[in-house]
Design a protein around this motif. Sequence first.
Motif, PDB file in Angstrom:
ATOM      1  N   TYR A  45       1.190  26.056  19.988  1.00 31.87           N
ATOM      2  CA  TYR A  45       0.035  25.843  19.119  1.00 31.87           C
ATOM      3  C   TYR A  45      -0.194  24.343  18.981  1.00 31.87           C
ATOM      4  CZ  TYR A  45       3.043  24.471  15.220  1.00 31.87           C
ATOM      5  OH  TYR A  45       3.940  23.811  14.413  1.00 31.87           O
ATOM      6  N   THR A  46      -1.408  23.994  18.556  1.00 32.76           N
ATOM      7  CA  THR A  46      -1.730  22.606  18.250  1.00 32.76           C
ATOM      8  C   THR A  46      -2.261  22.572  16.821  1.00 32.76           C
ATOM      9  OG1 THR A  46      -3.975  22.862  19.135  1.00 32.76           O
ATOM     10  CG2 THR A  46      -2.291  22.020  20.649  1.00 32.76           C
ATOM     11  N   SER A  48      -5.176  21.141  14.122  1.00 35.20           N
ATOM     12  CA  SER A  48      -6.521  20.600  14.009  1.00 35.20           C
ATOM     13  C   SER A  48      -6.972  20.738  12.568  1.00 35.20           C
ATOM     14  CB  SER A  48      -7.481  21.358  14.936  1.00 35.20           C
ATOM     15  OG  SER A  48      -8.808  20.902  14.761  1.00 35.20           O
ATOM     16  N   VAL A  53      -3.791  25.916  15.656  1.00 32.67           N
ATOM     17  CA  VAL A  53      -4.745  26.507  16.592  1.00 32.67           C
ATOM     18  C   VAL A  53      -3.945  27.077  17.762  1.00 32.67           C
ATOM     19  CG1 VAL A  53      -6.689  26.077  18.139  1.00 32.67           C
ATOM     20  CG2 VAL A  53      -6.547  24.878  15.937  1.00 32.67           C
ATOM     21  N   ASP A  55      -4.225  28.969  21.380  1.00 31.81           N
ATOM     22  CA  ASP A  55      -5.107  29.282  22.507  1.00 31.81           C
ATOM     23  C   ASP A  55      -4.556  30.527  23.200  1.00 31.81           C
ATOM     24  OD1 ASP A  55      -6.663  29.428  24.787  1.00 31.81           O
ATOM     25  OD2 ASP A  55      -6.402  27.316  25.317  1.00 31.81           O
ATOM     26  N   GLY A  57      -5.769  31.862  25.780  1.00 26.61           N
ATOM     27  CA  GLY A  57      -6.059  31.803  27.209  1.00 26.61           C
ATOM     28  C   GLY A  57      -7.370  32.489  27.539  1.00 26.61           C
ATOM     29  N   GLU A  58      -7.527  32.811  28.832  1.00 27.60           N
ATOM     30  CA  GLU A  58      -8.737  33.485  29.276  1.00 27.60           C
ATOM     31  C   GLU A  58      -8.803  34.881  28.658  1.00 27.60           C
ATOM     32  OE1 GLU A  58     -10.583  35.114  33.442  1.00 27.60           O
ATOM     33  OE2 GLU A  58      -9.457  33.236  33.478  1.00 27.60           O
ATOM     34  N   VAL A  66       1.388  34.179  25.003  1.00 28.48           N
ATOM     35  CA  VAL A  66       1.516  33.015  24.126  1.00 28.48           C
ATOM     36  C   VAL A  66       2.861  33.078  23.406  1.00 28.48           C
ATOM     37  CG1 VAL A  66       0.524  31.797  22.159  1.00 28.48           C
ATOM     38  CG2 VAL A  66      -0.976  32.953  23.769  1.00 28.48           C
ATOM     39  N   THR A 147     -16.256  31.004  23.547  1.00 28.17           N
ATOM     40  CA  THR A 147     -14.982  30.894  22.834  1.00 28.17           C
ATOM     41  C   THR A 147     -15.012  31.804  21.617  1.00 28.17           C
ATOM     42  OG1 THR A 147     -14.712  28.612  23.565  1.00 28.17           O
ATOM     43  CG2 THR A 147     -13.400  29.314  21.675  1.00 28.17           C
ATOM     44  N   SER A 149     -12.958  33.499  18.330  1.00 20.06           N
ATOM     45  CA  SER A 149     -11.877  33.047  17.435  1.00 20.06           C
ATOM     46  C   SER A 149     -11.787  33.922  16.184  1.00 20.06           C
ATOM     47  CB  SER A 149     -12.101  31.590  17.029  1.00 20.06           C
ATOM     48  OG  SER A 149     -13.289  31.467  16.282  1.00 20.06           O
TER      49      SER A 149
END
Length: 159
Positions: A45-46, A48, A53, A55, A57-58, A66, A147, A149
């Motif tokens: 995770y990152t 923000s 957050v 990701d 992926g596709e 993940v 995207t 979410s």
Amino acid sequence: KDAGTFTQEVILEAQDGDLTSVGGTRLVLGLNVLPSARIGLSGAYTMSDGHAVVDLGELREGPAPVPLQVRVNSTGRYSLDVSSANAGRLRLGMSDWFVPYSLSVGGQKVNLSGTDTLSGPTGGGLTRDSLPIHFVINDVDDRRAGTYSDVISISVTAQ
């Protein structure tokens, strides 16, 4: 290491200038440790604006690859409250396009239609758990590109 009341008997002794005991008394000292728990996140995770957050992926049907874990340190039993802002659906911006998904934490499937409460371990004493989080993406056919979410909230309550 544990919540509860801890006591120890001590002797308080008075001494004169020659270090001769001139009196004393027994005291019981007590300490009440309240239940406590701390939660964290580890893995892919990152950050923000103060939020984690993840990701996924596709966008494709099936498990999202993940590596992610909720980490809990607790003085004993605890529970986790998990909720989804979009009731278990990834949303494309502010549109009406959604992709349903499911979530499990520590092997327990989460009901994302409201706030779901998951029980932690039943034993007492200090715990340090690392609970894997798994996402499974459902039907992605005929969805608009972009995207998608959702916001997931996880909180811990010491018991």
